[in-house]
Design an enzyme around this catalytic site. Structure first.
Site, mmCIF file in Angstrom:
data_model
loop_
_atom_site.group_PDB
_atom_site.id
_atom_site.type_symbol
_atom_site.label_atom_id
_atom_site.label_comp_id
_atom_site.label_asym_id
_atom_site.label_seq_id
_atom_site.Cartn_x
_atom_site.Cartn_y
_atom_site.Cartn_z
ATOM 1 N NE ARG A 19 2.525 -1.144 8.654
ATOM 2 C CZ ARG A 19 1.764 -0.163 8.186
ATOM 3 N NH1 ARG A 19 0.580 0.071 8.734
ATOM 4 N NH2 ARG A 19 2.154 0.579 7.195
ATOM 5 C CG LEU A 20 2.960 -0.837 16.560
ATOM 6 C CD1 LEU A 20 3.621 -0.158 17.746
ATOM 7 C CD2 LEU A 20 1.720 -1.598 17.003
ATOM 8 C CG ASP A 21 -1.364 2.869 10.078
ATOM 9 O OD1 ASP A 21 -0.811 2.688 8.982
ATOM 10 O OD2 ASP A 21 -2.151 3.807 10.303
ATOM 11 C CD GLU A 29 2.962 3.451 7.675
ATOM 12 O OE1 GLU A 29 2.940 3.835 6.491
ATOM 13 O OE2 GLU A 29 1.944 3.365 8.374
ATOM 14 C CG ASP A 50 7.986 4.998 4.028
ATOM 15 O OD1 ASP A 50 7.716 3.799 3.833
ATOM 16 O OD2 ASP A 50 7.184 5.795 4.531
ATOM 17 C CG ASP A 51 14.520 7.825 3.842
ATOM 18 O OD1 ASP A 51 13.361 8.298 3.757
ATOM 19 O OD2 ASP A 51 15.468 8.431 4.372
ATOM 20 C CG HIS A 65 10.258 7.279 -0.745
ATOM 21 N ND1 HIS A 65 9.219 6.411 -1.001
ATOM 22 C CD2 HIS A 65 9.859 8.039 0.314
ATOM 23 C CE1 HIS A 65 8.227 6.644 -0.145
ATOM 24 N NE2 HIS A 65 8.596 7.616 0.664
ATOM 25 C CD GLN A 67 5.197 4.389 -0.874
ATOM 26 O OE1 GLN A 67 5.196 5.136 -1.854
ATOM 27 N NE2 GLN A 67 5.189 4.852 0.362
#
Length: 616
Positions: A268-270, A307, A332-333, A336, A402
């Site tokens: 997982r690439l930050d 990410e 993320d959408d 949120h 989050q």
């Protein structure tokens, strides 16, 4: 002929026991390597040979240096420095590196070939807080819990060596060295081996957009950083400027290091929005090409997940159509949009959401913002991704960022209640995206998850405290001050984030765990819930009634129908055509009946959800 990748930089033990050293240091005209005995005294000091590209090499015969010895590079006018490509930092980020024989671990996973992307149900955890031990071994001991839960992949927050004993991991400074307090190189290899024995994939969170501020000596060696771009963490990494070829090699090597030496099944690439590269072949594309080629050579399925705050579908599209070639990206959408509806939160970036329609669009189109104006950002944002497969997105109702940033350490069970958490999880598992759970979510863990560090520099620690408050001020409730955040440097902040395993078997936590197990089992059993087919997904909703339905299809005719009441009043919800059998209910009182005929309208109580499967 063996064409397998091998790490060439750093210290490498040969078949004859000799150790070769290789380090890129173009800013130095001379360099030597100091080899230490177990007491820390100098055993040998070898001058290194420099080539035209600034790569220094030396060879120590067996007996002069061997696996388990410590070493450091001596930089004129600077002093002793650890190896930038150190595999092990047993005494911390400022101390010498240790020689590791990378190929001497006894693996037992020869038959493991990885998992298809569509089968990934990801469980994100922090090694230091997941178990009482706070180690790789502590995680391994609890793998049966994760296997029985029904997740298929374990994702570790970054484990590269960082300053002190406690940290989220995003302050890592030795990207090839698993953190010593967690168990070091062998500890991580044992965990990977154990994951595969339990049928679980292992994904590592890696940070290629910055390094931590303490113990970061890369600048002493070469132009790893550039002031042409700025990131939230300072100067950007030099991926496209002068002398950037070896910088790029460093990070490509790192991705292959985890794949080959640690048998990782994915990275997982930050925060890739912090990676700047305007070259014709972006570094992320180069990493993807090398990673996928090596995985194919090994006969394994392995995945790169980004990410990204960009809402850019090019991240996951093939390079032959102008994409970067990564396999999936976080959404993320979706988080949120769902949180704004379920919790009523409108602070900060949640102000861009709040409609049930936003949740529906996140499910069917991947992004809510795919080119239109975003009020919080005060600009247009994103591009359309509706044509991209659902399983190229990772969705969640909680993750480390989050919980800690948006809710000051509080989890969804505390913010919204258990009933709404179950509804949110039901919606999550009904989407075409890959679901991700955050540690303890499955039993409604009550321990917070705050940001924590253990920097040795008091001035740096204070800067982190103040900087964190300023960065996330927009997410605080009105009137909240600096005290809204737990002190990152306090050991108690770290300790209170430890999962409370003793609560797993007690109500109401046991009930939540049983519910999550049922969700995972349902996703595994019903093809429409795990086929990733966005084109076979239909969403209907009522903004005033605050309800949502998700119809998932399958090419072979199977279908599921999820109805969710996201509001505070009973909702009348029409069913899709067909005959439907109840598969899961968030509350016993929520059932609209064991079977329902298509076209009927059912009344669903507030904060409840149902999943039906088509019969006949």
């Amino acid at each position: 002929m063996d064409m397998s990748w091998r790490l060439q930089r750093g210290a490498n033990v040969g078949d004859d026991g000799a150790v070769s050293f290789s380090v890129w240091a173009p800013r130095r005209r001379a360099l030597s390597v100091r080899i230490l005995d177990p007491a820390g005294a100098t055993r040998a000091e070898l001058a290194m040979t420099r080539d035209a590209g600034g790569v220094f090499t030396a060879r120590a015969d067996a007996g002069v240096a061997s696996a388990g010895d410590d070493y450091a590079y001596l930089l004129p006018d600077v002093g002793a420095r650890p190896d930038p490509v150190s595999r092990h930092q047993p005494r911390g980020v400022h101390a010498p590196s240790r020689i590791v024989a990378a190929d001497r671990f006894a693996w037992s996973d020869a038959g493991w070939r990885g998992l298809p992307r569509a089968d990934l149900v990801i469980y994100e955890l922090h090694v230091g807080t997941f178990s009482p031990e706070g180690t790789f071994a502590g995680v391994a001991a609890r793998l049966p819990h994760l296997r029985d839960l029904g997740v298929t992949a374990v994702e570790l927050m970054p484990v590269a060596a960082f300053p002190g004993d406690r940290n989220w991991g995003y302050d890592g400074v030795y990207l090839f060295a698993p953190h010593t307090a967690y168990g070091g190189p062998d500890g991580l290899k044992r965990l990977a081996d154990a994951c595969h024995a339990h049928g679980l994939a292992l994904i590592l969170d890696v940070v290629y957009n910055h390094l931590g501020p303490e113990g970061n000596y890369l600048g002493d060696y070469g132009p790893y950083f550039t002031n042409r771009y700025r990131t939230p963490w300072g100067d950007a990494l030099n991926f496209d400027g002068a002398d950037s070829d070896e910088v790029r090699r460093f990070f490509v090597d790192n991705a292959l290091h985890w794949l080959c030496e640690y048998h990782a099944d994915g990275l997982r690439l930050d925060a890739i929005q912090g990676i700047f590269d305007v070259s014709a072949r972006p570094i992320l594309q180069e990493i993807a090409d090398a990673f996928h080629a090596e995985a194919a050579r090994l006969g394994r399925q392995a995945w790169l997940i980004a990410e990204s705050d960009l809402n850019d579908p090019r991240v996951i599209r093939p390079k032959d159509v102008g994409g970067l070639g990564l396999d999936a990206q976080w959404s993320d959408d979706f988080h949120h949009a769902l949180h704004a509806v379920v919790t009523g939160n409108r602070r900060g970036y949640f102000a861009d959401f709040g409609r049930v329609a936003d949740v529906g669009k996140a499910i069917t189109a991947g992004f809510v913002y795919d080119g239109q104006h975003a009020p919080h950002r005060r600009r247009r944002h994103g591009a359309p991704a509706a044509d991209d497969a659902g399983d190229r997105f990772v969705s969640f109702i909680q993750n480390h960022d989050q919980v800690a940033n948006a809710y000051q350490g509080r989890r969804i069970a505390e913010v919204a209640g258990h009933a709404r958490q179950r509804v949110a999880a039901t919606v999550l598992f009904s989407t075409p995206a890959l679901p991700l759970l955050f540690q303890g979510e499955e039993w409604a863990e009550e321990a917070p998850f705050d940001y924590f560090t253990s920097h040795g520099d008091p001035a740096l620690a204070e800067a982190v405290r103040k900087g964190r408050h300023e960065e996330y001020l927009h997410l605080l409730e009105e009137g909240a001050g600096l005290g809204a955040w737990a002190d990152p440097q306090a050991e108690e902040t770290f300790r209170r984030c430890k999962l409370r395993w003793e609560s797993v078997d007690r109500a109401p936590h046991a009930d939540m765990l049983a519910f999550y197990r049922a969700l995972c089992a349902l996703r595994r059993r019903l093809a429409p819930l795990h086929n990733g087919r966005r084109d076979l997904t239909r969403v209907a909703f009522d903004e005033d009634g605050r309800w949502l339905t998700i119809l998932r299809g399958d090419p072979w005719g199977a279908a599921t129908f999820t109805c969710a009441n996201l509001g505070d009043a009973p909702a009348r919800i029409p069913f899709a055509d067909g005959a439907w059998k109840l598969a899961l209910a968030t509350e016993p009182s929520a059932s609209a009946g064991a079977t329902v005929a298509g076209g009927q309208t059912v009344t669903l109580p507030p904060s409840t959800a149902l999943i039906y499967e088509r019969v006949g």
